[in-house]
Design a protein around this motif. Structure first.
Motif, PDB file in Angstrom:
ATOM      1  N   GLN A  84       0.835  -1.207   0.000  1.00 48.82           N
ATOM      2  CA  GLN A  84       0.000   0.000   0.000  1.00 48.82           C
ATOM      3  C   GLN A  84       0.874   1.262   0.000  1.00 48.82           C
ATOM      4  O   GLN A  84       0.635   2.194  -0.767  1.00 48.82           O
ATOM      5  N   GLU A  85       1.891   1.287   0.849  1.00 50.18           N
ATOM      6  CA  GLU A  85       2.738   2.475   0.963  1.00 50.18           C
ATOM      7  C   GLU A  85       3.554   2.746  -0.296  1.00 50.18           C
ATOM      8  O   GLU A  85       3.622   3.881  -0.759  1.00 50.18           O
ATOM      9  N   GLU A  86       4.188   1.710  -0.839  1.00 48.17           N
ATOM     10  CA  GLU A  86       5.146   1.923  -1.921  1.00 48.17           C
ATOM     11  C   GLU A  86       4.535   2.047  -3.305  1.00 48.17           C
ATOM     12  O   GLU A  86       5.067   2.764  -4.144  1.00 48.17           O
ATOM     13  N   VAL A  87       3.417   1.319  -3.570  1.00 48.75           N
ATOM     14  CA  VAL A  87       2.835   1.386  -4.913  1.00 48.75           C
ATOM     15  C   VAL A  87       1.347   1.743  -4.906  1.00 48.75           C
ATOM     16  O   VAL A  87       0.702   1.736  -5.955  1.00 48.75           O
ATOM     17  N   GLY A  88       0.786   2.023  -3.720  1.00 49.64           N
ATOM     18  CA  GLY A  88      -0.602   2.464  -3.634  1.00 49.64           C
ATOM     19  C   GLY A  88      -1.628   1.404  -3.970  1.00 49.64           C
ATOM     20  O   GLY A  88      -2.751   1.720  -4.356  1.00 49.64           O
ATOM     21  N   LEU A  89      -1.261   0.138  -3.813  1.00 46.72           N
ATOM     22  CA  LEU A  89      -2.160  -0.963  -4.155  1.00 46.72           C
ATOM     23  C   LEU A  89      -2.680  -1.601  -2.876  1.00 46.72           C
ATOM     24  O   LEU A  89      -1.901  -1.956  -1.985  1.00 46.72           O
ATOM     25  N   THR A  90      -3.996  -1.770  -2.802  1.00 54.47           N
ATOM     26  CA  THR A  90      -4.599  -2.430  -1.655  1.00 54.47           C
ATOM     27  C   THR A  90      -4.754  -3.913  -1.950  1.00 54.47           C
ATOM     28  O   THR A  90      -5.397  -4.289  -2.929  1.00 54.47           O
ATOM     29  N   LEU A 132      -1.265   2.371 -10.335  1.00 57.65           N
ATOM     30  CA  LEU A 132      -0.360   2.347  -9.196  1.00 57.65           C
ATOM     31  C   LEU A 132       0.163   3.747  -8.915  1.00 57.65           C
ATOM     32  O   LEU A 132       0.334   4.557  -9.824  1.00 57.65           O
ATOM     33  N   THR A 133       0.421   4.021  -7.647  1.00 53.64           N
ATOM     34  CA  THR A 133       0.941   5.319  -7.222  1.00 53.64           C
ATOM     35  C   THR A 133       2.228   5.075  -6.453  1.00 53.64           C
ATOM     36  O   THR A 133       2.201   4.511  -5.360  1.00 53.64           O
ATOM     37  N   LYS A 134       3.348   5.516  -7.016  1.00 58.01           N
ATOM     38  CA  LYS A 134       4.625   5.256  -6.359  1.00 58.01           C
ATOM     39  C   LYS A 134       4.854   6.215  -5.186  1.00 58.01           C
ATOM     40  O   LYS A 134       4.452   7.369  -5.227  1.00 58.01           O
ATOM     41  N   GLN A 135       5.492   5.696  -4.154  1.00 64.01           N
ATOM     42  CA  GLN A 135       5.850   6.492  -2.990  1.00 64.01           C
ATOM     43  C   GLN A 135       7.092   7.312  -3.368  1.00 64.01           C
ATOM     44  O   GLN A 135       8.178   6.762  -3.544  1.00 64.01           O
ATOM     45  N   VAL A 139      10.535   5.396  -4.191  1.00 63.30           N
ATOM     46  CA  VAL A 139      10.485   4.788  -5.517  1.00 63.30           C
ATOM     47  C   VAL A 139      10.689   5.847  -6.600  1.00 63.30           C
ATOM     48  O   VAL A 139       9.971   6.845  -6.649  1.00 63.30           O
ATOM     49  N   GLU A 140      11.665   5.611  -7.465  1.00 61.76           N
ATOM     50  CA  GLU A 140      11.933   6.518  -8.579  1.00 61.76           C
ATOM     51  C   GLU A 140      10.997   6.224  -9.750  1.00 61.76           C
ATOM     52  O   GLU A 140      10.467   7.132 -10.377  1.00 61.76           O
ATOM     53  N   ALA A 141      10.802   4.936 -10.051  1.00 62.84           N
ATOM     54  CA  ALA A 141       9.972   4.556 -11.197  1.00 62.84           C
ATOM     55  C   ALA A 141       9.465   3.126 -11.010  1.00 62.84           C
ATOM     56  O   ALA A 141      10.014   2.351 -10.232  1.00 62.84           O
ATOM     57  N   LEU A 142       8.401   2.811 -11.749  1.00 61.03           N
ATOM     58  CA  LEU A 142       7.843   1.457 -11.797  1.00 61.03           C
ATOM     59  C   LEU A 142       7.731   1.060 -13.267  1.00 61.03           C
ATOM     60  O   LEU A 142       7.443   1.904 -14.116  1.00 61.03           O
ATOM     61  N   LYS A 143       7.965  -0.226 -13.555  1.00 60.11           N
ATOM     62  CA  LYS A 143       7.759  -0.703 -14.925  1.00 60.11           C
ATOM     63  C   LYS A 143       7.446  -2.186 -14.907  1.00 60.11           C
ATOM     64  O   LYS A 143       7.856  -2.918 -13.999  1.00 60.11           O
ATOM     65  N   LEU A 144       6.696  -2.596 -15.900  1.00 55.92           N
ATOM     66  CA  LEU A 144       6.404  -4.011 -16.119  1.00 55.92           C
ATOM     67  C   LEU A 144       7.330  -4.532 -17.210  1.00 55.92           C
ATOM     68  O   LEU A 144       7.461  -3.904 -18.265  1.00 55.92           O
ATOM     69  N   VAL A 145       7.993  -5.653 -16.942  1.00 52.62           N
ATOM     70  CA  VAL A 145       8.866  -6.254 -17.951  1.00 52.62           C
ATOM     71  C   VAL A 145       8.483  -7.723 -18.123  1.00 52.62           C
ATOM     72  O   VAL A 145       8.031  -8.363 -17.177  1.00 52.62           O
ATOM     73  N   PRO A 146       8.667  -8.254 -19.328  1.00 53.28           N
ATOM     74  CA  PRO A 146       8.395  -9.675 -19.536  1.00 53.28           C
ATOM     75  C   PRO A 146       9.294 -10.530 -18.641  1.00 53.28           C
ATOM     76  O   PRO A 146      10.485 -10.214 -18.462  1.00 53.28           O
TER      77      PRO A 146
END
Length: 182
Positions: A84-90, A132-135, A139-146
């Motif tokens: 919840q804190e780092e990526v805003g996901l419940t 998602l909401t990064k803290q 957190v500088e950035a988020l990304k999805l990779v294969p």
């Protein structure tokens, strides 16, 4: 935040002692952390780029969510809180699938020894990255990779320098467990 953490013995069992996280790092005392790897059913894994002001491994790519377990806090609830804190996901603790516990000791500096037991979980990411909401402080950035790309870069050692050095065996364990779920 300099929270209190429980001190663990060499096998990862609570000793009954606790101290501030900064003291645990200064003295190299083992303490619990959580790692949550978020993945999608279409075979992608969420990576977090660590904040540029982090004490350890700034701007390297890392586990989707990681954090310390506060003194007296349940491991799974710490994982739910950190997500919840780092990526805003419940999420709930039932969303977490435990895959192991790994002892890791890294000497960062003379007065900073990161001695931790990582409790590792997998969790399916059921929302798009845009939700998602990064803290900002962590957190500088988020990304999805294969998953295949991630495996080649960590396990295959193709681009290991861009990742936090958890070690080949750690990454191999995570990748194998993810392959079983995708």
């Amino acid at each position: 935040m300099d929270e209190r953490v429980d001190i663990l013995d060499e096998q990862g069992n609570p000793t009954g002692a606790s101290c501030l996280k900064s003291e645990a790092h200064r003295k190299g005392l083992l303490h619990p952390t959580i790692h949550v790897w978020l993945y999608t059913k279409d075979g992608r894994i969420l990576l977090q780029q660590r904040g540029k002001h982090k004490d350890t491994h700034p701007l390297l790519w890392d586990v989707s969510v990681a954090g310390h377990v506060s003194s007296g806090e349940d491991i799974e609830w710490a994982a739910v809180r950190e997500v919840q804190e780092e990526v805003g996901l419940t999420i709930s603790n039932t969303d977490l699938k435990p895959i192991g516990k790994v002892k890791a000791i890294h000497k960062i500096a003379e007065d900073f020894i990161d001695a931790e037991f990582h409790h590792i979980f997998l969790c399916e990411l059921k929302v798009p990255l845009s939700k998602l909401t990064k803290q900002e402080s962590e957190v500088e950035a988020l990304k999805l990779v294969p998953l295949l790309q991630f495996a080649e870069e960590t396990w295959g050692m193709a681009r290991v320098e861009k990742y936090v050095p958890h070690g080949t065996e750690y990454y191999k364990t995570v990748i194998k467990e993810l392959k079983n779920r995708i």
